[in-house]
Each structure stands twice: as C-alpha cells, then as structure tokens.
Scaffold this motif. Structure first.
Motif, PDB file in Angstrom:
ATOM      1  N   GLY A 239       3.370 -27.368  -3.212  1.00 36.68           N
ATOM      2  CA  GLY A 239       2.663 -26.090  -3.170  1.00 36.68           C
ATOM      3  C   GLY A 239       1.471 -25.922  -2.236  1.00 36.68           C
ATOM      4  O   GLY A 239       0.599 -25.096  -2.523  1.00 36.68           O
ATOM      5  N   PRO A 240       1.395 -26.631  -1.103  1.00 36.75           N
ATOM      6  CA  PRO A 240       0.233 -26.424  -0.217  1.00 36.75           C
ATOM      7  C   PRO A 240       0.429 -25.236   0.715  1.00 36.75           C
ATOM      8  O   PRO A 240       0.359 -25.372   1.943  1.00 36.75           O
ATOM      9  N   ALA A 241       0.674 -24.052   0.145  1.00 34.31           N
ATOM     10  CA  ALA A 241       1.043 -22.899   0.981  1.00 34.31           C
ATOM     11  C   ALA A 241      -0.172 -22.291   1.661  1.00 34.31           C
ATOM     12  O   ALA A 241      -1.254 -22.199   1.084  1.00 34.31           O
ATOM     13  N   MET A 242       0.032 -21.858   2.895  1.00 31.46           N
ATOM     14  CA  MET A 242      -1.030 -21.164   3.624  1.00 31.46           C
ATOM     15  C   MET A 242      -1.063 -19.713   3.169  1.00 31.46           C
ATOM     16  O   MET A 242      -0.028 -19.127   2.857  1.00 31.46           O
ATOM     17  N   ASP A 243      -2.252 -19.131   3.159  1.00 28.45           N
ATOM     18  CA  ASP A 243      -2.376 -17.714   2.839  1.00 28.45           C
ATOM     19  C   ASP A 243      -2.075 -16.878   4.080  1.00 28.45           C
ATOM     20  O   ASP A 243      -2.451 -17.235   5.194  1.00 28.45           O
ATOM     21  N   SER A 244      -1.407 -15.759   3.886  1.00 29.41           N
ATOM     22  CA  SER A 244      -0.991 -14.912   5.012  1.00 29.41           C
ATOM     23  C   SER A 244      -2.148 -14.417   5.871  1.00 29.41           C
ATOM     24  O   SER A 244      -2.024 -14.302   7.095  1.00 29.41           O
ATOM     25  N   LEU A 245      -3.266 -14.098   5.220  1.00 35.70           N
ATOM     26  CA  LEU A 245      -4.423 -13.613   5.998  1.00 35.70           C
ATOM     27  C   LEU A 245      -4.858 -14.676   6.992  1.00 35.70           C
ATOM     28  O   LEU A 245      -5.202 -14.387   8.139  1.00 35.70           O
ATOM     29  N   ARG A 246      -4.836 -15.920   6.539  1.00 39.40           N
ATOM     30  CA  ARG A 246      -5.234 -17.031   7.403  1.00 39.40           C
ATOM     31  C   ARG A 246      -4.209 -17.249   8.506  1.00 39.40           C
ATOM     32  O   ARG A 246      -4.566 -17.508   9.657  1.00 39.40           O
ATOM     33  N   ALA A 247      -2.953 -17.145   8.158  1.00 35.46           N
ATOM     34  CA  ALA A 247      -1.917 -17.344   9.177  1.00 35.46           C
ATOM     35  C   ALA A 247      -2.107 -16.331  10.296  1.00 35.46           C
ATOM     36  O   ALA A 247      -1.996 -16.661  11.482  1.00 35.46           O
ATOM     37  N   SER A 248      -2.425 -15.094   9.928  1.00 32.51           N
ATOM     38  CA  SER A 248      -2.557 -14.068  10.966  1.00 32.51           C
ATOM     39  C   SER A 248      -3.781 -14.338  11.827  1.00 32.51           C
ATOM     40  O   SER A 248      -3.751 -14.125  13.044  1.00 32.51           O
ATOM     41  N   SER A 249      -4.857 -14.849  11.232  1.00 33.06           N
ATOM     42  CA  SER A 249      -6.047 -15.107  12.067  1.00 33.06           C
ATOM     43  C   SER A 249      -5.824 -16.331  12.961  1.00 33.06           C
ATOM     44  O   SER A 249      -6.255 -16.346  14.116  1.00 33.06           O
ATOM     45  N   ILE A 250      -5.109 -17.335  12.475  1.00 35.43           N
ATOM     46  CA  ILE A 250      -4.845 -18.515  13.312  1.00 35.43           C
ATOM     47  C   ILE A 250      -3.928 -18.130  14.481  1.00 35.43           C
ATOM     48  O   ILE A 250      -4.113 -18.586  15.608  1.00 35.43           O
TER      49      ILE A 250
END
Ligand SMILES: Cc1ncc(COP(=O)(O)O)c(C=O)c1O
Length: 399
Positions: A239-250
């Motif tokens: 379960g070490p899922a990335m959050d979508s908001l973070r994915a978009s900023s990266i």
C-alpha cells in the motif's frame, strides 16, 4: 542511435479535461463502473483504461509513471509514495523466502538496512559485495540468488556500477538486475544498458523542489502488472500509493529536469575541479582522478554531465561539522540530508544518511568520518559560491 531521454519526456502530450495544458488531477479514491462486468474485469486486470481504486492506480499516477518510463526507456512504470515505497515492494515481488540477493555494499543507508536487517526476518538473505569488482559479484551468486542490486552512482561514495557488465552476469545466472538511478537521472539510462528494473527516489533530483516524497519502479509491463496485482502484488498489498495531487506536481517538475540537471552538473564539475586543485580529497565522477570516470563517460548521455553530487573529505567529523555550520551561516547551502534541491545541501553521511551502516563496515568501504556529501545547487554564479566556500574552508582550517 543515442538515447535522448529529455526528448522522450518532451514528446509526451497530456491535456486536461477542459483543454487544459496540464492533465486534470484525479481527485478521487474510488471510481464508478457503468456495469458490474467491467468492475469484475478490472479486478482481474483486464479492463484497459478503467480505474478501480487509487491504491491500485490513478490517472494522475499513470501519467507520471508513463513519463518516467519514457525517460528510462522501459515499457512502463509504477509510482509510489516514497523511494523506499518503490524499492522494497519491487524487491519483495522478485524474491521469496529462502531466496537470495547480491547487492552492492555502497547503497543508500535505508536500502542497506532493509536488506541487512529487515529482509532476513522474511528469510531473504543478502550478500554485500564491492560492485566494482565483477569477479567478486559473480562469486557471491548462489543457486538461490534472484536479484543483483546496485546504484548507478552509489550513495554516498559515488562509485560507478558497470551496468552493461552486471547485466551480462545477471543474464548468465538468470537474475533480475535492479538499479537505483536516483543520483543520475537523464545522465545515465540503466535500462538501455541492460537493467531489468530501474528505481528512483523522486524525492531528489526528479522532483527537485524538496517539497514532497515519491518513488518509482520502471520495468516491463509484466513486472509492473505483477506489482499491482490485487491478489499478490507487493505495491497493491503493502500500500505505498502516491497521492494524485503529488503525482501531478512531480510531473510538472519533471518537465524542467533536463535544464536543472545540466546546471547541477556544470556547477558540481566547477567546484570539484577547484576543490581538487586546492588539495582537498574530492570525489566527483567528472574528475579524471575518479576511478569510475571513464566508465561513467562510456555509459552517459553526454549533454547532462556527471551529476550534482560530490564529496570532500576534510579529515574529521568535527571539522566537517564546523565547516558545514559555517557554510550554512553564510547562506551557501543547508545542513540537511537529501539531494537534488535548487540550493546546495550538505551532510556528513557517516553520522546521518549512512548511519545504519556500522562503523566497522563504514571503514571497510572507505566511508570516513570527515566525508561531506554535497548536493550542488542551481547557483547562477558558481564562481562566487566557490570563493565564499573557500573562505569558509580557510577559516575553519581545512585549507
Ligand atoms: C539513492 C537513494 N535511493 C533511495 C532513497 C530513498 O528514497 P526516499 O527517501 O524517497 O524513500 C534515497 C534517499 O535518500 C537515496 O538517496
């Protein structure tokens, strides 16, 4: 033909829902299905383009994963909430109880601690080797070995792994070659040299603004699907899922990575040459004196340089601390772990990021107390920075 990772990123076009120039952020943890049958198929992994639940994947995470896979030249990729959140599931997916790993002994302290202290609890053993000695690497392989693990440019000693040669050994013994490329994004493309899985802590250069954590495993579609499998996928189940908001900023920061890496490399090379000339024991892969210099040159995508990381050995931990505190006071950088920021960061790895490694082992691998690891920033006038750093070094008696 030369591999051009920045072109691969540039060529990716993603539009937002309303024609936005950035892809829309998927602000949902779960997704609706028009039919129960499609939901079933998605669980089975057979419904392309359908989303199930955000621990499995999200549109934003898939965009970022695709971009990183393009950068590394792999079929696909899976992003995770941290670098360790990408590394440990990838290892556990490929290695079961009773199996064995051969790893470089100079790797990030957290990965080292996982292999040395945690994996044995699951009956997974690791032999640590000097990755630059290929005969030592091959001799450590047993009939139970599944993974050959290394960092392209090792943390913190900046040893260079010969990815092509290691890939040949891995293929000969039917092992998966896993390479952590955190220190050398764009500069070196391990998958193009034969690595099976390429890992990154996105927390570092790739994101570049020290405002979030992230990780990625890049590899074949089959491997990445296995990580996400609802029945036995390590990423899905741990379960070490990335959050979508973070994915978009990266993803937005990834768009400027090529410019940043070139500047990090130019600045680091300038300082390394000056420090070496001043008589400091300086390690930087761009210096001719570095034992891996020619190898780095052979493997590199030329235009990105030798990266932003260098080390200087100032003799003792006390001197290292004194110097780092003074440099921080003069606003030349921050006394902080991590790397890849616009500002120079420095730390003494023996007592920080590699403190998981025992003193005795540190000595054996050449990690001395007085070693300062620098992640060189994006300073516009690096000559000015050098002059000010030199003044600090004179003041504390290192020069
Ligand atoms: C080479 C390397 N790999 C992996 C990691 C772990 O990444 P994270 O801190 O994002 O979990 C680090 C962190 O310092 C690192 O330097």
């Amino acid at each position: 033909m030369a591999f051009k990772p920045a072109d691969k990123i540039q060529d990716l076009q993603y539009f937002g829902e309303y024609g936005g120039v950035n892809p829309s952020i998927s602000d949902s943890s779960t997704y609706t299905f028009l039919s129960a049958k499609t939901m079933f198929d998605t669980f089975e992994g057979n419904a392309e383009g359908c989303y199930l639940y955000s621990r499995h994947s999200t549109p934003s995470n898939l965009y970022l994963g695709q971009a990183l896979a393009a950068m590394e030249g792999t079929e696909t990729a899976n992003v995770a909430a941290t670098g360790m959140g990408a590394i440990t599931p990838a290892i556990l997916q490929l290695c079961k109880a009773g199996e064995h790993i051969v790893s470089s002994r100079t790797i990030y302290g957290g990965t080292y601690a996982f292999l040395k202290n945690f994996a044995p609890r699951l009956n997974i053993e690791t032999s640590f080797v000097d990755i630059t000695k290929l005969d030592e690497v091959e001799a450590a392989i047993t009939k139970n070995t599944k993974i050959l693990y290394c960092e392209t440019v090792s943390n913190p000693l900046l040893e260079i792994a010969d990815i092509e040669a290691l890939s040949k050994i891995a293929k000969k013994h039917n092992l998966q070659l896993m390479v952590d490329n955190t220190f050398s994004p764009l500069s070196i493309s391990p998958a193009k040299l034969g690595a099976d899985v390429v890992l990154h802590s996105l927390t570092k250069f790739i994101n570049g603004s020290s405002d979030t954590m992230g990780g990625v495993a890049c590899g074949s579609q089959e491997f990445i699907d296995s990580l996400r499998n609802v029945n036995d996928g390590a990423n899905m189940l741990l379960g070490p899922a990335m959050d979508s908001l973070r994915a978009s900023s990266i993803l937005k920061n990834l768009r400027t990575l090529h410019i940043r890496i070139k500047q990090h490399s130019t600045n680091a090379l300038f300082l390394a040459e000056k420090f070496e000339k001043d008589g400091l024991r300086t390690v930087y892969p761009g210096l001719k004196s570095h034992s891996g210099h020619e190898l780095f040159k052979k493997m590199m995508n030329k235009e990105y340089g030798f990266g932003g990381m260098l080390t200087v050995d100032v003799g003792s931990l006390d001197k290292a601390n004194e110097l780092m505190e003074l440099m921080q006071e003069r606003n030349l950088g921050y006394l902080a772990v991590s790397l890849g920021f616009y500002k120079t960061l420095f730390s003494a790895p023996g007592s920080s990021t590699s403190s998981e490694i025992s003193e005795e082992e540190q000595k054996e691998m050449g990690l001395s107390d007085g070693l300062i690891r620098f992640s060189i920033g994006l300073d516009n006038d690096i000559e000015r920075t050098y002059t000010m750093m030199r003044e600090c070094m004179v003041e504390v008696g290192v020069l």
